[in-house]
Design a protein around this motif. Structure first.
Motif, PDB file in Angstrom:
ATOM      1  N   PRO A   1      29.415  -0.650 -75.198  1.00 53.25           N
ATOM      2  CA  PRO A   1      29.977  -1.691 -76.076  1.00 53.25           C
ATOM      3  C   PRO A   1      28.913  -2.258 -77.000  1.00 53.25           C
ATOM      4  O   PRO A   1      27.748  -2.398 -76.630  1.00 53.25           O
ATOM      5  N   CYS A   2      29.333  -2.581 -78.207  1.00 52.10           N
ATOM      6  CA  CYS A   2      28.409  -3.137 -79.199  1.00 52.10           C
ATOM      7  C   CYS A   2      29.052  -4.340 -79.866  1.00 52.10           C
ATOM      8  O   CYS A   2      30.189  -4.262 -80.337  1.00 52.10           O
ATOM      9  N   THR A   3      28.330  -5.454 -79.891  1.00 56.84           N
ATOM     10  CA  THR A   3      28.837  -6.675 -80.505  1.00 56.84           C
ATOM     11  C   THR A   3      28.103  -7.024 -81.799  1.00 56.84           C
ATOM     12  O   THR A   3      28.300  -8.113 -82.349  1.00 56.84           O
ATOM     13  N   CYS A   4      27.288  -6.120 -82.297  1.00 53.65           N
ATOM     14  CA  CYS A   4      26.512  -6.383 -83.502  1.00 53.65           C
ATOM     15  C   CYS A   4      27.412  -6.440 -84.736  1.00 53.65           C
ATOM     16  O   CYS A   4      28.362  -5.663 -84.867  1.00 53.65           O
ATOM     17  N   THR A   5      27.088  -7.326 -85.639  1.00 52.83           N
ATOM     18  CA  THR A   5      27.745  -7.373 -86.935  1.00 52.83           C
ATOM     19  C   THR A   5      26.956  -6.499 -87.912  1.00 52.83           C
ATOM     20  O   THR A   5      25.834  -6.061 -87.629  1.00 52.83           O
TER      21      THR A   5
ATOM     22  N   ARG B   1      36.713  -2.654 -82.891  1.00 53.51           N
ATOM     23  CA  ARG B   1      37.456  -3.664 -82.133  1.00 53.51           C
ATOM     24  C   ARG B   1      38.812  -3.951 -82.756  1.00 53.51           C
ATOM     25  O   ARG B   1      39.796  -4.161 -82.043  1.00 53.51           O
ATOM     26  N   ASP B   2      38.897  -3.911 -84.077  1.00 54.96           N
ATOM     27  CA  ASP B   2      40.155  -4.251 -84.741  1.00 54.96           C
ATOM     28  C   ASP B   2      41.070  -3.060 -84.959  1.00 54.96           C
ATOM     29  O   ASP B   2      42.178  -3.207 -85.464  1.00 54.96           O
TER      30      ASP B   2
ATOM     31  N   GLY C   1      20.091   0.583 -82.056  1.00 57.43           N
ATOM     32  CA  GLY C   1      20.183   0.650 -80.591  1.00 57.43           C
ATOM     33  C   GLY C   1      20.135  -0.684 -79.887  1.00 57.43           C
ATOM     34  O   GLY C   1      19.856  -0.753 -78.684  1.00 57.43           O
ATOM     35  N   THR C   2      20.425  -1.759 -80.596  1.00 60.04           N
ATOM     36  CA  THR C   2      20.325  -3.110 -80.046  1.00 60.04           C
ATOM     37  C   THR C   2      21.129  -3.278 -78.756  1.00 60.04           C
ATOM     38  O   THR C   2      20.653  -3.903 -77.795  1.00 60.04           O
ATOM     39  N   CYS C   3      22.329  -2.732 -78.707  1.00 56.96           N
ATOM     40  CA  CYS C   3      23.224  -2.928 -77.554  1.00 56.96           C
ATOM     41  C   CYS C   3      23.229  -1.756 -76.578  1.00 56.96           C
ATOM     42  O   CYS C   3      24.044  -1.729 -75.656  1.00 56.96           O
ATOM     43  N   ARG C   4      22.333  -0.821 -76.758  1.00 60.32           N
ATOM     44  CA  ARG C   4      22.377   0.413 -75.962  1.00 60.32           C
ATOM     45  C   ARG C   4      22.216   0.154 -74.464  1.00 60.32           C
ATOM     46  O   ARG C   4      22.686   0.931 -73.635  1.00 60.32           O
TER      47      ARG C   4
ATOM     48  N   ALA D   1      33.237  -3.215 -80.180  1.00 62.56           N
ATOM     49  CA  ALA D   1      33.165  -1.847 -80.683  1.00 62.56           C
ATOM     50  C   ALA D   1      32.525  -0.963 -79.614  1.00 62.56           C
ATOM     51  O   ALA D   1      31.759  -1.433 -78.775  1.00 62.56           O
ATOM     52  N   LEU D   2      32.856   0.327 -79.646  1.00 61.90           N
ATOM     53  CA  LEU D   2      32.266   1.284 -78.712  1.00 61.90           C
ATOM     54  C   LEU D   2      31.476   2.312 -79.500  1.00 61.90           C
ATOM     55  O   LEU D   2      31.995   2.936 -80.431  1.00 61.90           O
ATOM     56  N   ARG D   3      30.212   2.466 -79.126  1.00 57.34           N
ATOM     57  CA  ARG D   3      29.340   3.426 -79.795  1.00 57.34           C
ATOM     58  C   ARG D   3      29.054   4.626 -78.894  1.00 57.34           C
ATOM     59  O   ARG D   3      28.978   4.497 -77.658  1.00 57.34           O
ATOM     60  N   LEU D   4      28.890   5.772 -79.524  1.00 56.53           N
ATOM     61  CA  LEU D   4      28.481   6.974 -78.816  1.00 56.53           C
ATOM     62  C   LEU D   4      26.968   6.941 -78.613  1.00 56.53           C
ATOM     63  O   LEU D   4      26.217   6.754 -79.578  1.00 56.53           O
ATOM     64  N   ASP D   5      26.526   7.111 -77.382  1.00 59.58           N
ATOM     65  CA  ASP D   5      25.093   7.223 -77.100  1.00 59.58           C
ATOM     66  C   ASP D   5      24.691   8.647 -77.485  1.00 59.58           C
ATOM     67  O   ASP D   5      24.915   9.595 -76.733  1.00 59.58           O
ATOM     68  N   MET D   6      24.111   8.806 -78.655  1.00 55.46           N
ATOM     69  CA  MET D   6      23.841  10.141 -79.173  1.00 55.46           C
ATOM     70  C   MET D   6      22.880  10.921 -78.284  1.00 55.46           C
ATOM     71  O   MET D   6      23.082  12.117 -78.029  1.00 55.46           O
ATOM     72  N   ALA D   7      21.842  10.272 -77.803  1.00 53.30           N
ATOM     73  CA  ALA D   7      20.880  10.973 -76.955  1.00 53.30           C
ATOM     74  C   ALA D   7      21.536  11.458 -75.674  1.00 53.30           C
ATOM     75  O   ALA D   7      21.345  12.606 -75.253  1.00 53.30           O
ATOM     76  N   ALA D   8      22.327  10.599 -75.037  1.00 54.25           N
ATOM     77  CA  ALA D   8      23.007  10.990 -73.805  1.00 54.25           C
ATOM     78  C   ALA D   8      24.022  12.099 -74.071  1.00 54.25           C
ATOM     79  O   ALA D   8      24.177  13.021 -73.262  1.00 54.25           O
ATOM     80  N   ALA D   9      24.720  12.023 -75.204  1.00 52.75           N
ATOM     81  CA  ALA D   9      25.715  13.043 -75.537  1.00 52.75           C
ATOM     82  C   ALA D   9      25.063  14.404 -75.720  1.00 52.75           C
ATOM     83  O   ALA D   9      25.558  15.423 -75.209  1.00 52.75           O
ATOM     84  N   LEU D  10      23.947  14.449 -76.423  1.00 49.71           N
ATOM     85  CA  LEU D  10      23.265  15.724 -76.653  1.00 49.71           C
ATOM     86  C   LEU D  10      22.743  16.317 -75.350  1.00 49.71           C
ATOM     87  O   LEU D  10      22.723  17.535 -75.178  1.00 49.71           O
ATOM     88  N   LYS D  11      22.341  15.457 -74.418  1.00 53.13           N
ATOM     89  CA  LYS D  11      21.826  15.949 -73.136  1.00 53.13           C
ATOM     90  C   LYS D  11      22.908  16.620 -72.295  1.00 53.13           C
ATOM     91  O   LYS D  11      22.604  17.448 -71.438  1.00 53.13           O
ATOM     92  N   THR D  12      24.179  16.266 -72.533  1.00 49.56           N
ATOM     93  CA  THR D  12      25.255  16.860 -71.740  1.00 49.56           C
ATOM     94  C   THR D  12      25.602  18.274 -72.193  1.00 49.56           C
ATOM     95  O   THR D  12      26.293  19.006 -71.467  1.00 49.56           O
ATOM     96  N   LEU D  13      25.144  18.665 -73.371  1.00 47.50           N
ATOM     97  CA  LEU D  13      25.484  19.986 -73.893  1.00 47.50           C
ATOM     98  C   LEU D  13      24.537  21.036 -73.345  1.00 47.50           C
ATOM     99  O   LEU D  13      23.324  20.842 -73.310  1.00 47.50           O
TER     100      LEU D  13
END
Length: 289
Positions: free
Chosen positions: A97-101, A198-199, A129-132, A145-157
């Motif tokens: 989750p990310c709450t950054c504006t 979020r919206d 990466g403030t809310c990572r 909002a929901l962000r994809l953790d790019m580093a974690a996603a790439l590690k799963t491949l």
């Protein structure tokens, strides 16, 4: 395999010459291959999408002589599919989750970081990466909002270096053929993109991947301005077990100053040309078809 492509406008304003070019090109490519041309209404932006603009889309496309081979798909009817994909990625620990504006992100990106200039990606400034570190357990949150953790996603491949897609159009720099995506580019020049706002409950990146799969699209036809976003879509396809279609990124229709047309540029709206007595053939000539 049947060739299937689509035109996917948003009902947030009038269609202009650029839309006409994209739709006519897509239908022409489908007919040349004895395939199918489909329509999708991308109305995830509930605040800006209006029924009157959707009606105008159908009216303008029919006036151009376009016909689609199945009932239009509307994104506002597909939240269940988006939720299922988000739940899958959340359970795998790939979202946070990310709450950054936007202001928060701009301030963080402009802060001194060893002299490095802020990096801009397909979605604007690359997220710092403030809310990572936010928790990723329990039920998927719906108040951020929901962000994809790019580093974690790439590690799963298993083979992140083999992220590829076939480009049949012009791309952004004239690229054609097999395009190889670099994990380092995704990590540093794309970053942790938003997959659910979020919206909205989804995002363009997530919905377009799931919708193309639902419609059986074999070639995505769209403007060259979206070429850089394709790497995000290919990654999501790999993460969600979706077959990657080919992509045809076509040239953009620009105004006399060389600026890409936008919906706010009502002077080039199809409805205005129609009111002035133009014919569909006139529109084809204007866009170089």
């Amino acid at each position: 395999m049947t060739f299937i492509t689509r035109f996917a406008p948003s009902p947030t304003g009038p269609l202009h010459l650029g839309h006409a070019f994209s739709a006519l090109l897509a239908e022409g490519r489908a007919h040349a291959r004895k395939g199918q041309f489909l329509l999708r209404i991308e109305d995830i932006d509930r605040a800006r999408s209006k029924p009157e603009w959707e009606r105008q889309i159908y009216d303008d496309l029919h006036w151009l002589g376009l016909h689609w081979d199945a009932a239009p798909l509307r994104q506002s009817d597909r939240q269940t599919s988006y939720d299922a994909a988000l739940d899958t990625l959340w359970k795998r620990g790939l979202l946070y989750p990310c709450t950054c504006t936007r202001r928060d992100i701009a301030d963080a990106a402009s802060a001194p970081q060893e002299g490095a200039a802020p990096v801009t990606g397909p979605d604007g400034l690359v997220y710092p990466g403030t809310c990572r570190a936010h928790p990723r357990h329990g039920q998927r949150p719906h108040d951020a909002a929901l962000r994809l953790d790019m580093a974690a996603a790439l590690k799963t491949l298993q083979s992140p270096a083999r992220l590829t897609f076939t480009e049949t159009g012009t791309g952004s720099q004239g690229e054609t053929g097999q395009i190889i995506l670099l994990p380092d580019t995704l990590l540093h020049d794309v970053g942790d993109v938003v997959l659910a706002r979020r919206d909205m409950g989804t995002s363009y990146h997530l919905s377009v991947v799931l919708d193309d799969a639902a419609q059986g699209i074999t070639e995505v036809t769209r403007g060259a301005d979206l070429f850089e976003a394709t790497q995000i879509h290919v990654l999501l396809q790999r993460l969600l077990g979706i077959v990657t279609p080919s992509y045809h990124h076509h040239r953009l229709i620009r105004d006399t100053a060389g600026k890409r047309l936008a919906k706010r540029d009502d002077a080039r709206a199809l409805s205005k040309y129609r009111a002035e007595g133009c014919t569909p053939q006139d529109i084809r000539t204007m866009v170089g078809l």
